[in-house]
Design a protein around this motif. Structure first.
Motif, mmCIF file in Angstrom:
data_model
loop_
_atom_site.group_PDB
_atom_site.id
_atom_site.type_symbol
_atom_site.label_atom_id
_atom_site.label_comp_id
_atom_site.label_asym_id
_atom_site.label_seq_id
_atom_site.Cartn_x
_atom_site.Cartn_y
_atom_site.Cartn_z
ATOM 1 N N ASP A 196 -35.735 24.278 -12.964
ATOM 2 C CA ASP A 196 -35.461 22.913 -12.506
ATOM 3 C C ASP A 196 -36.660 22.314 -11.779
ATOM 4 O O ASP A 196 -36.935 21.109 -11.892
ATOM 5 C CB ASP A 196 -34.234 22.907 -11.590
ATOM 6 C CG ASP A 196 -32.960 23.306 -12.318
ATOM 7 O OD1 ASP A 196 -32.940 23.221 -13.562
ATOM 8 O OD2 ASP A 196 -31.990 23.729 -11.657
ATOM 9 N N ALA A 197 -37.387 23.148 -11.036
ATOM 10 C CA ALA A 197 -38.556 22.642 -10.305
ATOM 11 C C ALA A 197 -39.670 22.242 -11.266
ATOM 12 O O ALA A 197 -40.351 21.220 -11.053
ATOM 13 C CB ALA A 197 -39.052 23.698 -9.321
ATOM 14 N N GLY A 255 -29.488 25.451 -2.643
ATOM 15 C CA GLY A 255 -30.808 26.012 -2.363
ATOM 16 C C GLY A 255 -31.793 24.914 -2.032
ATOM 17 O O GLY A 255 -32.381 24.307 -2.929
ATOM 18 N N SER A 256 -31.966 24.662 -0.747
ATOM 19 C CA SER A 256 -32.890 23.609 -0.338
ATOM 20 C C SER A 256 -34.339 24.083 -0.328
ATOM 21 O O SER A 256 -35.236 23.313 0.014
ATOM 22 C CB SER A 256 -32.520 23.093 1.057
ATOM 23 O OG SER A 256 -32.558 24.141 2.005
ATOM 24 N N GLN A 257 -34.577 25.359 -0.679
ATOM 25 C CA GLN A 257 -35.923 25.894 -0.803
ATOM 26 C C GLN A 257 -36.113 26.402 -2.224
ATOM 27 O O GLN A 257 -35.231 27.042 -2.793
ATOM 28 C CB GLN A 257 -36.157 27.040 0.197
ATOM 29 C CG GLN A 257 -36.112 26.627 1.652
ATOM 30 C CD GLN A 257 -37.333 25.836 2.078
ATOM 31 O OE1 GLN A 257 -38.322 25.734 1.353
ATOM 32 N NE2 GLN A 257 -37.269 25.255 3.273
ATOM 33 N N VAL A 258 -37.287 26.143 -2.783
ATOM 34 C CA VAL A 258 -37.543 26.506 -4.169
ATOM 35 C C VAL A 258 -37.896 27.985 -4.315
ATOM 36 O O VAL A 258 -37.952 28.512 -5.427
ATOM 37 C CB VAL A 258 -38.664 25.620 -4.747
ATOM 38 C CG1 VAL A 258 -40.011 25.997 -4.192
ATOM 39 C CG2 VAL A 258 -38.660 25.644 -6.264
ATOM 40 N N HIS A 259 -38.151 28.691 -3.189
ATOM 41 C CA HIS A 259 -38.463 30.120 -3.189
ATOM 42 C C HIS A 259 -39.706 30.442 -4.009
ATOM 43 O O HIS A 259 -39.796 31.494 -4.643
ATOM 44 C CB HIS A 259 -37.266 30.940 -3.690
ATOM 45 C CG HIS A 259 -36.132 30.972 -2.739
ATOM 46 N ND1 HIS A 259 -35.999 31.908 -1.740
ATOM 47 C CD2 HIS A 259 -35.060 30.152 -2.606
ATOM 48 C CE1 HIS A 259 -34.902 31.691 -1.051
ATOM 49 N NE2 HIS A 259 -34.314 30.613 -1.554
ATOM 50 N N ASP A 278 -43.780 24.917 -4.772
ATOM 51 C CA ASP A 278 -43.470 23.917 -3.754
ATOM 52 C C ASP A 278 -44.680 23.015 -3.491
ATOM 53 O O ASP A 278 -44.552 21.787 -3.339
ATOM 54 C CB ASP A 278 -43.038 24.617 -2.474
ATOM 55 C CG ASP A 278 -42.386 23.668 -1.491
ATOM 56 O OD1 ASP A 278 -41.711 22.724 -1.938
ATOM 57 O OD2 ASP A 278 -42.551 23.856 -0.280
ATOM 58 N N ILE A 279 -45.877 23.605 -3.440
ATOM 59 C CA ILE A 279 -47.099 22.809 -3.273
ATOM 60 C C ILE A 279 -47.313 21.900 -4.472
ATOM 61 O O ILE A 279 -47.745 20.742 -4.339
ATOM 62 C CB ILE A 279 -48.305 23.742 -3.058
ATOM 63 C CG1 ILE A 279 -48.167 24.473 -1.714
ATOM 64 C CG2 ILE A 279 -49.611 22.970 -3.097
ATOM 65 C CD1 ILE A 279 -49.212 25.529 -1.486
ATOM 66 N N LEU A 280 -47.013 22.399 -5.677
ATOM 67 C CA LEU A 280 -47.144 21.573 -6.873
ATOM 68 C C LEU A 280 -46.211 20.369 -6.812
ATOM 69 O O LEU A 280 -46.583 19.255 -7.192
ATOM 70 C CB LEU A 280 -46.849 22.419 -8.107
ATOM 71 C CG LEU A 280 -46.892 21.708 -9.466
ATOM 72 C CD1 LEU A 280 -48.291 21.180 -9.741
ATOM 73 C CD2 LEU A 280 -46.441 22.639 -10.575
ATOM 74 N N LEU A 281 -44.990 20.576 -6.331
ATOM 75 C CA LEU A 281 -44.059 19.458 -6.206
ATOM 76 C C LEU A 281 -44.535 18.448 -5.171
ATOM 77 O O LEU A 281 -44.409 17.237 -5.364
ATOM 78 C CB LEU A 281 -42.674 19.979 -5.825
ATOM 79 C CG LEU A 281 -41.892 20.735 -6.894
ATOM 80 C CD1 LEU A 281 -40.660 21.383 -6.280
ATOM 81 C CD2 LEU A 281 -41.485 19.815 -8.026
ATOM 82 N N ASN A 282 -45.077 18.936 -4.073
ATOM 83 C CA ASN A 282 -45.473 18.040 -2.982
ATOM 84 C C ASN A 282 -46.806 17.343 -3.236
ATOM 85 O O ASN A 282 -46.953 16.144 -2.983
ATOM 86 C CB ASN A 282 -45.546 18.821 -1.677
ATOM 87 C CG ASN A 282 -44.210 19.381 -1.258
ATOM 88 O OD1 ASN A 282 -43.167 18.908 -1.694
ATOM 89 N ND2 ASN A 282 -44.225 20.406 -0.432
#
Length: 659
Positions: A220-221, A252-256, A261-265
């Protein structure tokens, strides 16, 4: 730390960061351990290294005091191994265990000479920690205080003594005795591993819900990151957008995954910058202090399976590693022995005086400004006439003449005109050929000397410094505004008086108009028009916020605009479709709106509302059935058809039959 996996990773970092590989390096290089210990172990036990170095005799033989100091230093190095290992095991983080093992294996393949000392140093602490872990895990960490503390103290003391004995024997023994010590150490590691694996074998060999859940998160991410691949979507993207991107009703509010996560941000641009920084850090550690590579690898590898970058402590550890490596490298070079034979020193202005002629002769005629004086003529003559700024004075004319008129910046003074004239006015601002000569500015007033310009490097540094200062100032201002808005929001939540609460919430929005929760709280205290206007304005800052869309849907459902209500209901479900409460409220809202229209005699709009409620009900039922067919795994939100939805279905059917 609240999250056990992150705590386990930190324990793995500390276990491998200072102690385990520091002890392995210490016992792996017995000849250099005393002289180079300060450079290789900046942490715990460094002061004992100094004591051990001072306790050496002149002939290199340890006295009784030296033996005591060496034992104390060794015990201090072994002291933290047992608690760090026990904490790592008690976290029960399989990811931390695996990354610690992979980091050790990667460095040991590169530095094979550390295998034997590492086995000897870690065997006893790891075995004792495994025994403590089994005892505490069986009791669910609820042990009696006194027996538990006694067991802890006994295992810790046994780990220290056994570890010291194994390390000493492994370093001093040779041949068969050394092989026996290594076999004993390997047996300790094997026994500890078997004890731990037998206790957690079901979690390792059986199906893992956390691993499969991470697979869902990652898929999903990736799909969400494809929408803004280059620069990302801003901070905490996954936390705010995972409800819209999820393919199953998980929580799950964290992508683990720190890199995802850096790529999304920040997108691929930010991720590339982070990866370059990590590569530079790894290269620096490999060249300056290879023993710090294992903790660095733990941070890098564990971030693949967890959200370690969300904790500031991991960033501090990441910055600490290269700083520690540079400090150790600097201290190692400072403590390196010097070789006086290779050093040559030139005497400065040393002279010898002849008592017969009273003439001073320089010991080295190449030294600048050394001269000899003839008492008969009272003329000072240079020992080396090729040196600049040397002159001789004629007592008859009182004119100073340079020893070599070809040298730059030599001058003579005419007492009649009091004008200083350069010996060679054609030569100006030239650099002396002799590097020992001090350069001074020529005294020719006819020549204009240009002002030195700043180099491009200095300008670039100034530009970068100015940019960083402006950016930091901007971030500081924004942080201050956000902090003030949060302060007024908390005061409003604690307030009971509605008028005071409205005033505080308005002040909070004045400081931080980008806060959705402040807007939602204030909109519920305002009238219809003001509430809708405020929510619409907030959507300009947070267009993907499901809560704002749902608040607008509720406002329109309470009015006489079924079209607007259906639009915002669809927007909210697009951003959060696995929400039982929203589906039930939306269906009920359309039913009540239809009943109201029919009661007013507006049969057409009433039937439209009833039909819209039936469509929402059918969509809700379809999603619930699809989720039920996939099984109960990952249905953390318990998305299913509820009794309230079934009751609404009956009421809609009855209303449709009546009209």
């Amino acid at each position: 730390m609240e999250y056990p996996n992150a705590f386990g990773a930190v324990m793995a970092v500390f276990l491998l960061l200072e102690r385990l590989f520091a002890v392995a390096v210490y016992y792996g290089e017995p000849k250099k351990s005393v002289n180079m210990l300060g450079a290789r172990s900046v942490g715990l036990g460094m002061e004992c290294a100094e004591a051990e170095r001072r306790s050496k005799g002149a002939g290199g033989v340890e006295a009784k005091q030296g033996k005591a100091g060496s034992t104390t230093a060794a015990l201090l190095r072994l002291l933290p191994l047992f608690p760090y290992t026990a904490a790592l095991l008690l976290s029960e983080s399989r990811g931390a265990w695996l990354t610690a093992a992979c980091a050790c294996a990667a460095v040991l393949l590169w530095k094979r000479q550390l295998i034997a000392p590492l086995l000897a140093a870690g065997a006893a602490p790891v075995a004792a920690a495994a025994l403590l872990y089994r005892q505490l895990a069986r009791a669910g960490l609820a042990v009696e205080p006194v027996p538990g503390l006694l067991l802890l103290a006994g295992l810790w003391a046994g780990a220290l003594l056994a570890g010291l004995w194994l390390c000493r024997r492994q370093r001093s023994a040779a041949g068969t005795a050394r092989a026996a010590m290594l076999a004993l150490a390997a047996a300790g590691w094997t026994a500890a591993g078997i004890a731990v694996l037998l206790h957690v074998r079901e979690r390792i060999t059986g199906p893992s819900s956390t691993v499969s859940a991470r697979g869902l998160f990652y898929r999903d991410a990736w799909r969400l990151a494809a929408e803004a691949p280059w620069l990302g979507r801003g901070g905490e993207t996954w936390r705010h957008a995972y409800l819209a991107a999820q393919s199953r009703p998980y929580v799950g509010s964290q992508v683990h995954n720190g890199y995802l996560d850096i790529l999304l941000n920040l997108g691929f641009v930010g991720l590339a910058a982070i990866l370059l920084m990590l590569l530079a850090t790894g290269w620096l550690l490999a060249t300056k202090s290879p023993r710090l590579l294992p903790p660095f690898l733990v941070i890098v590898l564990h971030s693949v399976v967890d959200f370690d970058w969300s904790y500031g402590l991991f960033w501090l550890l990441l910055f600490w590693l290269p700083a520690l490596a540079l400090a150790e490298d600097k201290q190692k070079h400072q403590s390196a022995p010097t070789h006086p034979q290779s050093e040559t020193k030139l005497p400065i202005q040393s002279t010898s005086t002849n008592p017969l002629t009273n003439v001073s002769t320089p010991a080295n005629p190449l030294i600048a400004q050394s001269s000899s004086t003839n008492p008969l003529t009272n003329v000072s003559t240079l020992a080396n006439p090729l040196i600049a700024q040397s002159s001789s004075t004629n007592p008859l004319t009182n004119v100073s003449a340079p020893a070599n008129p070809l040298i730059v910046q030599s001058s003579s003074t005419n007492p009649l005109t009091n004008v200083t004239t350069p010996a060679n006015p054609l030569i100006a601002n030239s650099t002396p050929a002799n590097p020992l000569i001090t350069h001074s500015t020529p005294t020719n007033p006819l020549i204009a000397y240009p002002t030195p310009k700043k180099s491009p490097q200095i300008r670039l540094r100034q530009l970068i410094g100015t940019t960083v200062c402006c950016f930091s100032l901007l971030l500081g201002v924004l942080s201050f505004h956000a902090a003030q808005g949060e302060k007024f929001y908390r005061q409003a939540i604690m307030s009971v008086d509605p008028s005071v609460k409205v005033e505080l919430l308005q002040q909070s929005l004045g400081w931080n108009p980008r806060s959705p929760r402040t807007v939602i709280a204030l909109s519920r205290l305002l009238s219809g028009e003001q509430s809708v206007s405020l929510l619409r304005q907030s959507l300009l800052y947070s267009p993907e916020n499901a809560s704002l869309s749902w608040e607008l849907a509720e406002r329109w459902m309470s009015s006489d605009h079924p079209g607007a209500a259906l639009y915002w209901i669809d927007q909210s479900f697009r951003l959060d479709k696995y929400n039982n409460a929203k589906w039930v409220k939306a269906i009920e809202g359309m039913l009540l709106m239809g009943q109201k229209k029919l009661a007013e005699g507006n049969r057409k709009e009433g039937l439209v509302c009833v039909a819209s409620g039936n469509e929402l009900l059918l969509e809700y039922r379809r999603l619930a059935e699809e989720e039920a067919n996939k099984g109960g795994q990952h249905n953390d939100r318990e998305f299913q058809m509820t009794e309230q939805a079934d009751d609404l279905s009956r009421r809609l059917s009855m209303l449709a039959l009546r009209f």
